[in-house]
Design a protein around this motif. Structure first.
Motif, short mmCIF file in Angstrom:
data_model
loop_
_atom_site.label_atom_id
_atom_site.label_comp_id
_atom_site.label_asym_id
_atom_site.label_seq_id
_atom_site.Cartn_x
_atom_site.Cartn_y
_atom_site.Cartn_z
N ALA A 164 0.73 -1.10 -0.05
CA ALA A 164 -0.01 -0.11 -0.06
C ALA A 164 0.89 1.16 -0.02
O ALA A 164 0.41 2.43 -0.04
N LEU A 165 2.15 1.28 -0.04
CA LEU A 165 3.11 2.34 -0.07
C LEU A 165 2.84 3.44 -1.19
O LEU A 165 2.49 2.89 -2.36
N SER A 166 2.57 4.43 -0.88
CA SER A 166 2.41 5.47 -1.99
C SER A 166 3.83 6.13 -2.13
O SER A 166 4.03 7.55 -1.83
N LEU A 167 4.80 5.29 -2.38
CA LEU A 167 6.15 5.96 -2.61
C LEU A 167 6.72 5.72 -3.97
O LEU A 167 6.45 4.47 -4.40
N PRO A 168 7.47 6.28 -4.74
CA PRO A 168 8.03 5.82 -6.03
C PRO A 168 8.84 4.62 -5.86
O PRO A 168 9.47 4.32 -4.85
N GLN A 169 9.00 3.80 -6.83
CA GLN A 169 9.59 2.62 -6.70
C GLN A 169 11.22 2.55 -6.40
O GLN A 169 11.79 1.80 -5.74
N SER A 170 11.65 3.68 -6.74
CA SER A 170 13.24 4.08 -6.44
C SER A 170 13.30 4.96 -5.54
O SER A 170 14.44 5.35 -5.35
N SER A 171 12.73 5.03 -4.43
CA SER A 171 12.69 5.95 -3.59
C SER A 171 13.52 5.38 -2.31
O SER A 171 13.58 4.51 -2.21
N GLY A 172 14.14 6.36 -1.71
CA GLY A 172 14.67 6.08 -0.51
C GLY A 172 13.98 5.68 0.51
O GLY A 172 14.21 4.54 1.37
N GLY A 173 12.62 6.02 0.62
CA GLY A 173 11.77 5.38 1.88
C GLY A 173 11.32 4.09 1.43
O GLY A 173 11.28 3.30 2.26
N ARG A 174 11.22 3.65 0.14
CA ARG A 174 10.93 2.34 -0.12
C ARG A 174 12.08 1.26 0.09
O ARG A 174 11.95 0.32 0.68
N ALA A 175 13.24 1.87 -0.07
CA ALA A 175 14.52 1.08 0.23
C ALA A 175 14.82 1.05 1.70
O ALA A 175 14.96 -0.28 2.20
N PHE A 176 14.44 1.89 2.46
CA PHE A 176 14.47 1.95 3.98
C PHE A 176 13.35 0.90 4.51
O PHE A 176 13.73 0.06 5.14
N PHE A 177 12.23 0.83 3.82
CA PHE A 177 11.18 -0.14 4.24
C PHE A 177 11.76 -1.56 4.06
O PHE A 177 11.67 -2.56 4.95
N GLU A 178 12.35 -1.85 2.81
CA GLU A 178 12.92 -3.00 2.65
C GLU A 178 14.09 -3.35 3.28
O GLU A 178 14.19 -4.39 3.94
N MET A 179 14.74 -2.52 3.84
CA MET A 179 15.95 -2.76 4.48
C MET A 179 15.40 -3.20 5.99
O MET A 179 15.93 -4.20 6.78
N LYS A 180 14.43 -2.51 6.58
CA LYS A 180 13.85 -2.79 7.88
C LYS A 180 13.21 -4.18 7.94
O LYS A 180 13.31 -4.93 9.00
N ALA A 181 12.42 -4.75 6.86
CA ALA A 181 11.71 -5.76 6.68
C ALA A 181 12.90 -6.78 6.31
O ALA A 181 12.74 -7.73 7.11
N GLN A 182 13.98 -6.49 5.88
CA GLN A 182 14.82 -7.71 5.86
C GLN A 182 15.38 -7.86 7.26
O GLN A 182 15.65 -9.00 7.70
N GLY A 183 15.56 -6.91 8.23
CA GLY A 183 16.17 -7.26 9.41
C GLY A 183 15.30 -8.05 10.25
O GLY A 183 15.74 -9.04 10.80
N LEU A 184 14.14 -7.93 10.04
CA LEU A 184 13.09 -8.62 10.99
C LEU A 184 13.01 -9.98 10.24
O LEU A 184 12.93 -11.18 11.06
N LEU A 185 13.21 -10.02 8.79
CA LEU A 185 12.98 -11.37 8.30
C LEU A 185 14.32 -12.33 8.80
O LEU A 185 14.02 -13.51 8.89
N LEU A 186 15.29 -11.86 8.76
CA LEU A 186 16.59 -12.41 9.12
C LEU A 186 16.49 -12.82 10.49
O LEU A 186 17.17 -13.95 11.09
N SER A 187 15.89 -12.02 11.39
CA SER A 187 15.58 -12.50 12.87
C SER A 187 15.00 -13.92 12.99
O SER A 187 14.97 -14.53 13.67
#
Length: 319
Positions: A245-268
């Motif tokens: 549901a994110l209303s952010l461009p595909q190449s945005s830093g905000g979307r990359a940040f979300f992916e980074m944080k999701a990765q952290g919980l996924l690896l946990s």
């Protein structure tokens, strides 16, 4: 209008609450803060202690009592009730470096950034070890965009956490999600979903938060992570839903940040199912199923996690 709202989600924490609240009251900032104690259906003396603190300092302390809705439910209530220019959450068994409050509020007085970052300590109650968690931007007390942050995330990531983030209240009310209730680990939602929308993030060079660790009852212990695996799965599912549901461009830093944080919980999660789960085959199956969900629905986080996932699989098979 108050400058800063402290929100304290409180469940059966009567032995910690006075220290927590006491750390927030500095004579030079009294007029600028409010302290919201959210009694989340406690069954011990938490409510009585909270009411005593409110009676002693009614101009600053406000108690809100509700039926038990979990840490996320207490955050939802407290953040909605916050009236300060900024809001910061502090768990009832943690505390703030009181002597740093005047400087911190001085920064907030002239700051308009969506997010303000500070350093924090972890204090291990079982070993006495103290660790510093600090960000390393090129310059402190200037606003960065999420694009700038994600160009060098390692300079910021240690403060882009539950313990390091302070939100501007109107920004949080606009961008914050209703956090998952009656589950643990929803603090990952709190530190991710609003923050990814930030147009401005200001790091401040001070250690503010003291995070108490080393308690076997904490959600981060191995035994509790295994027992509460479904809670992590719930939060990962919320991540997937919110990402779609994110209303952010595909190449945005905000979307990359979300992916980074999701990765952290996924690896946990992978650490728990692949290395802590005693049934190794079951752990591999759970890990593969979750990776497939991310491959289909949040491919950026999936790609970020591939290398580590392969290592987990090798470690799992080698016991």
């Amino acid at each position: 209008m108050k400058l800063l709202s402290f929100i304290i989600p409180s469940y059966n924490c009567s032995s910690f609450l006075e220290k927590c609240v006491g750390s927030l009251v500095h004579p030079d900032v009294r007029k600028d803060i409010e302290i919201l104690i959210i009694n989340d259906g406690s069954t011990d003396d938490t409510l009585a202690v909270a009411q005593k603190l409110q009676q002693a300092d009614p101009d600053i302390v406000r108690v809100i009592s509700q039926e038990n809705r979990g840490h996320g439910g207490a955050l939802n209530t407290g953040c909605a009730a916050a009236k300060g220019k900024y809001l910061k959450v502090i768990d009832a068994d943690d505390w703030i470096e009181t002597q740093e409050l005047p400087r911190f509020l001085e920064v907030l007085r002239t700051c308009d950034s969506d997010v303000v970052l500070t350093h924090h300590y972890t204090r291990d109650i079982s070993t006495g070890e103290v660790k510093k968690w600090k960000s390393y931007p090129e310059a402190f007390e200037r606003a960065y965009t999420m694009d700038e942050i994600m160009a060098c995330p390692k300079n910021f990531e240690r403060s882009l956490t539950f313990h390091g983030i302070t939100y501007r209240t109107d920004f949080y009310h606009q961008k914050g999600m209703k956090l998952s209730e009656r589950v643990f680990y929803e603090d990952h939602e709190y530190a991710t979903v609003p923050c990814c929308y930030a147009q401005s993030v200001t790091p401040v060079d001070l250690f503010l938060y003291d995070y108490r660790i080393g308690d076997v009852q904490q959600s981060v212990s191995d035994a509790n992570q295994l027992r509460r695996l479904s809670h992590v799965e719930t939060v990962l599912g919320r991540f997937i839903t919110e990402y779609a549901a994110l209303s952010l461009p595909q190449s945005s830093g905000g979307r990359a940040f979300f992916e980074m944080k999701a990765q952290g919980l996924l690896l946990s999660y992978m650490t728990t199912v692949m290395l802590v789960e005693p049934n190794r085959k079951k752990g591999r199956q759970l890990g593969e199923a979750m990776m497939n969900r991310f491959r289909q629905q949040m491919n950026g986080a999936y790609e970020r996690s591939q290398k580590q996932y392969k290592i987990f699989r090798i470690m799992n098979r080698l016991h």
